[in-house]
Design an enzyme around this catalytic site. Structure first.
Site, PDB file in Angstrom:
ATOM      1  CG  ASP A   1     -23.278  20.761 -32.401  1.00 61.49           C
ATOM      2  OD1 ASP A   1     -24.167  19.920 -32.906  1.00 61.49           O
ATOM      3  OD2 ASP A   1     -22.297  20.370 -31.997  1.00 61.49           O
TER       4      ASP A   1
ATOM      5  NE  ARG B   1     -29.714  14.305 -29.127  1.00 60.11           N
ATOM      6  CZ  ARG B   1     -28.318  14.256 -29.234  1.00 60.11           C
ATOM      7  NH1 ARG B   1     -27.871  13.625 -30.247  1.00 60.11           N
ATOM      8  NH2 ARG B   1     -27.448  14.839 -28.587  1.00 60.11           N
TER       9      ARG B   1
ATOM     10  CG  HIS C   1     -18.884  22.046 -34.506  1.00 56.10           C
ATOM     11  ND1 HIS C   1     -17.779  21.129 -34.905  1.00 56.10           N
ATOM     12  CD2 HIS C   1     -19.818  20.943 -34.326  1.00 56.10           C
ATOM     13  CE1 HIS C   1     -18.077  20.027 -35.119  1.00 56.10           C
ATOM     14  NE2 HIS C   1     -19.341  19.695 -34.811  1.00 56.10           N
TER      15      HIS C   1
END
Length: 444
Positions: A309, A64, A236
């Protein structure tokens, strides 16, 4: 130079399990053997039969920073990572600003230096308008180029067919793809809104972000990679059908590889009833049959890498209604313990899991001298207490977001210690010392 001797461990590495000892000198593994004798002044730790594994390499995280630090940053999320046995991570480019040029890439490395408790590498990002920057990528500076072939934040969705083709043709590093077909998702969302208005049930997330959208986009990525001979890693995988597009076998030498995530091994559609938005992620968690197929694919080497993830959002954000609650789960702290449940349940062996979370990502991305317990390699390793059950509690979460999708779950094994570059980073109860994480090197 400091010296550490780990005695009486159950060493798990490169397909083997054996009783042995491991000596660290400085930041490197100096010796692996049995019956090693302590040297003068050497620190000795008795592992007491605990499992000694290579440090986990999490090849897909969103930490982030920059721009979204209210969710997580390059200090808080690596702290959670080492508590979960993750000693190295590869971080995604969809920050603010996104990592679309060399200056933004190097800014991330500067931010992580001296603050990250785990070793770090950062992906370069693709957009419809940064092809020239992609051509100038220095392969030694990044594990790969991330392409969002599906919904993304900001300007990182690559949906121009000519640009997409050029990216696969020109890129000199592995291409990492998020594969979902946006028009198909939009069509399903329109159907759901027509029926439910703004009150869409969260268990329709896997219908809206459909298996067909995943399959179509994954097929396109594979077609482009085969056309141009591109190294491709599809992230994923969430459906049984996609799995059949990949070949089983060792990761070494594969042009096209697949990854799945730990939450796809653990959760399935019935869990939306109790977890709601707290398991809302993209691609979506789908059916129980998909979960079973993914577990089998990990066991048969059709899936090459297991990652997280990790994508934290604040509690307030996730408590919004389905339409406004963001997708993403914080997972690094319990990654290894959750994955070990599948070993305990007999789905695959402990050495096989170590291959998926340490060896294979190091091989796939050319990470230098990490991912294995080898003499001369960096001393990144984890001690696991195999029979120490614990229940995940919100108050123990180290990620800045302060919650976990696993809350209330009891896992059978816990991380007893994590060492990064030869230094203790986590002692099983708390973080230890100053951050020791370093910039990863890529052999290209």
């Amino acid at each position: 130079m400091t010296s550490l001797l780990i005695k009486n461990a159950r060493i798990v590495n490169e397909g083997r399990e054996f009783e042995g000892d491991l000596r660290v000198r400085g930041d490197r593994i100096e010796q692996i053997g049995s019956g090693l004798s302590a040297r003068d002044g050497e620190t000795v730790r008795d592992a007491g039969g605990r499992w000694l594994l290579p440090g986990v390499v999490d090849a897909q995280v969103h930490f982030r920073e920059p721009g979204l630090e209210h969710k997580g940053d390059l200090a808080t999320e690596p702290a959670a990572a080492v508590a979960g046995g993750v000693t190295s991570y590869l971080e995604m480019p969809n920050t603010k600003p996104p990592t679309l040029d060399n200056d933004a890439l190097e800014d991330k490395y500067r931010r992580a230096a001296g603050r990250s408790r785990a070793n770090f590498g950062f992906y370069f990002g693709a957009s419809n308008d940064n092809l020239e920057n992609v051509k100038r990528i220095n392969p030694a500076t990044t594990p790969g180029l991330k392409i969002f072939m599906g919904a993304s934040t900001g300007n990182m969705l690559v949906d121009d067919p000519a640009i997409l083709d050029a990216m696969f043709r020109e890129c000199r590093v592995p291409i990492i793809t998020h594969c979902e077909d946006t028009p198909m998702i939009d069509a399903e969302m329109a159907k759901a809104r027509a029926k439910y208005g703004d009150d869409i049930p969260v268990d329709l997330h896997g219908v809206i972000r459909s298996r067909e959208a995943c399959i179509k986009s994954t097929r396109l990525a594979i077609e482009l990679a085969k056309r141009h001979g591109t190294a491709l890693h599809v992230l994923h995988i969430s459906t049984a059908e996609e799995l059949m597009l990949f070949e089983p076998g060792p990761v070494d030498g594969k042009q096209i590889t697949a990854e799945t995530c730990v939450h796809f091994l653990h959760f399935a559609r019935p869990d939306y009833a109790t977890r709601g938005n707290f398991i809302k992620c993209n691609p979506a968690i789908k059916e129980t049959s998909d979960r079973a197929a993914i577990i089998r694919a990990v066991a048969e080497d059709r899936v090459d890498v297991l990652a997280t993830d990790h994508a934290p959002h604040t509690l307030a954000e996730k408590e919004q209604p389905y339409l406004t609650a963001p997708s993403g789960l914080p997972l690094v702290q319990d990654f290894l313990s959750c994955a070990l449940q599948k070993v305990h349940d007999g789905h695959f062996s402990l050495p096989h899991l170590v291959k998926k979370v340490a060896h294979a990502p190091a091989i796939r991305f050319g990470i230098t001298e990490r991912g294995f317990l080898r003499e001369g390699y960096f001393a990144d390793f984890v001690l696991v207490d195999p029979d120490a059950p614990f229940t995940v509690r919100r108050e123990d979460v180290l990620s800045k977001c302060g919650w976990s999708p696993f809350e209330g779950e009891t896992f059978r094994s816990r991380v007893a210690a994590t060492y990064v570059n030869g230094q203790l980073a986590w002692d099983g109860r708390q973080l230890v010392g100053a951050p020791q994480g370093r910039r990863l090197a890529f052999a290209r």
